[in-house]
Design a protein around this motif. Sequence first.
Motif, PDB file in Angstrom:
ATOM      1  N   VAL A  93      48.433  15.852  64.613  1.00 39.62           N
ATOM      2  CA  VAL A  93      47.584  17.313  63.397  1.00 39.62           C
ATOM      3  C   VAL A  93      46.645  18.381  64.976  1.00 39.62           C
ATOM      4  O   VAL A  93      45.943  17.185  66.021  1.00 39.62           O
TER       5      VAL A  93
ATOM      6  N   ILE B 114      47.476   9.845  59.702  1.00 41.94           N
ATOM      7  CA  ILE B 114      47.227  10.030  60.635  1.00 41.94           C
ATOM      8  C   ILE B 114      46.901  10.096  62.186  1.00 41.94           C
ATOM      9  O   ILE B 114      45.625   8.661  61.912  1.00 41.94           O
TER      10      ILE B 114
ATOM     11  N   GLY C   6      48.701  20.042  58.509  1.00 40.15           N
ATOM     12  CA  GLY C   6      48.581  18.483  59.162  1.00 40.15           C
ATOM     13  C   GLY C   6      48.622  17.463  57.342  1.00 40.15           C
ATOM     14  O   GLY C   6      48.888  16.339  57.537  1.00 40.15           O
TER      15      GLY C   6
ATOM     16  N   ALA D  97      50.294  14.782  56.708  1.00 40.62           N
ATOM     17  CA  ALA D  97      50.341  12.898  56.493  1.00 40.62           C
ATOM     18  C   ALA D  97      51.023  13.295  55.263  1.00 40.62           C
ATOM     19  O   ALA D  97      51.254  11.083  55.354  1.00 40.62           O
TER      20      ALA D  97
END
Length: 391
Positions: free
Chosen positions: A144, A168, A128, A132
């Motif tokens: 994520v 995110i 994740g 990002a």
Amino acid sequence: MTEINEHICVISMGYPTDDNPVFTFVDQLVCALADLGVKCSVISPQSITKSITRGVKLNPTVWSKKTKNNHIIDIYQPKFISFSEIKVFGFELGQVLYDFFFERAVKKAYKTMKEKPKLLYGHFWNCGFVAAAIGCQEKLPVYVACGEGELIIRESFLRRKRRLLECINGVISVSTENKAESIKLELADEEKIIVIPNAVDQSKFYKMDKNEARVSLGFSEDDFIIAYTGWFSQRKGSRRVSEAIKKLDNVKSVFIGSEEDSPTPKYTPDCEGILFCGRLPHQDIVKYLNCADVFVLPTLAEGCCNSIVEAMACGLPIISSDLPCNDDILDENNSIRIDPQSVDEIADAIRFLKDSPDKCHKMAEASLQLASQLTIDKRARKIFDYIMQNK
């Protein structure tokens, strides 16, 4: 199937092949998203170091596969060198180098993509953060998937990467516990996280005739058989299941899995009456599960255990941990929850179901009913709808 004007790129630490069936849950989700009509691609770097030390065959750098509905998924697997075991004065230098080279490999693969994605999906928090980093630079939405068995992020890593959390858009957590852990670590606010438990591909895991399955594998129709699926490890509890069986009479077992990065078989089961012990191609597991009467997995930590959901889809009562990681998929109707460290409790639960065929049958039916709601098609649709609502 109507094509959807979206292109999702999934970043993952692994992707399965017939020779190396790892991260099958990632493949199942990607295929289900593709069969919704979404263009899907995957970036999953492969370690040259692990290939040499573990004898794992390296895949082509770029390859493709077809889903059951003939949608094409492009898989990018750049090679990188990893040093994850190196420590210098207690400092995990190897892990730092692993993170650096992994991220660099992902970024290089992304640059080679002829058709760039419209959003990025990092599978687990380490990927994740990589997603990002790219998303911030390319101005892409980032999501994520949080499903780690143990959500541990080094403080030094988090200090360097925390700024990326602003990039995110949303987090898909496989359990309420994973959601709570992410909030506690300040990885995301509650309103950014949705809980969608893991699911099963019911074209691969389904209820079969038990006697026919046993006859086909040469097992007796009269035996009481327990099944275990997972790494042979302390965390999963293979030896605790083995020790529990030693306390019982006339119990046979099937152990599907292998040692997890161990030079010696510390956790390989050694009880009597083992009908099968070892790895299987993922597509063969269904028949072995259907031979069993009960599924046992005294795990110490999970995100949301795929093996349990697969066993439920095969109509098995579940004996597993009384820990919060199981709360979203297990209840008193389909399972007996035990202290995963207690061999006696594991043995007592197996004995109870062996001696209570009516209860065993009712719990099996409850597992099937709940599993019918935990299908990969439904999960993919929920995830896609959540992404579209939060872009």
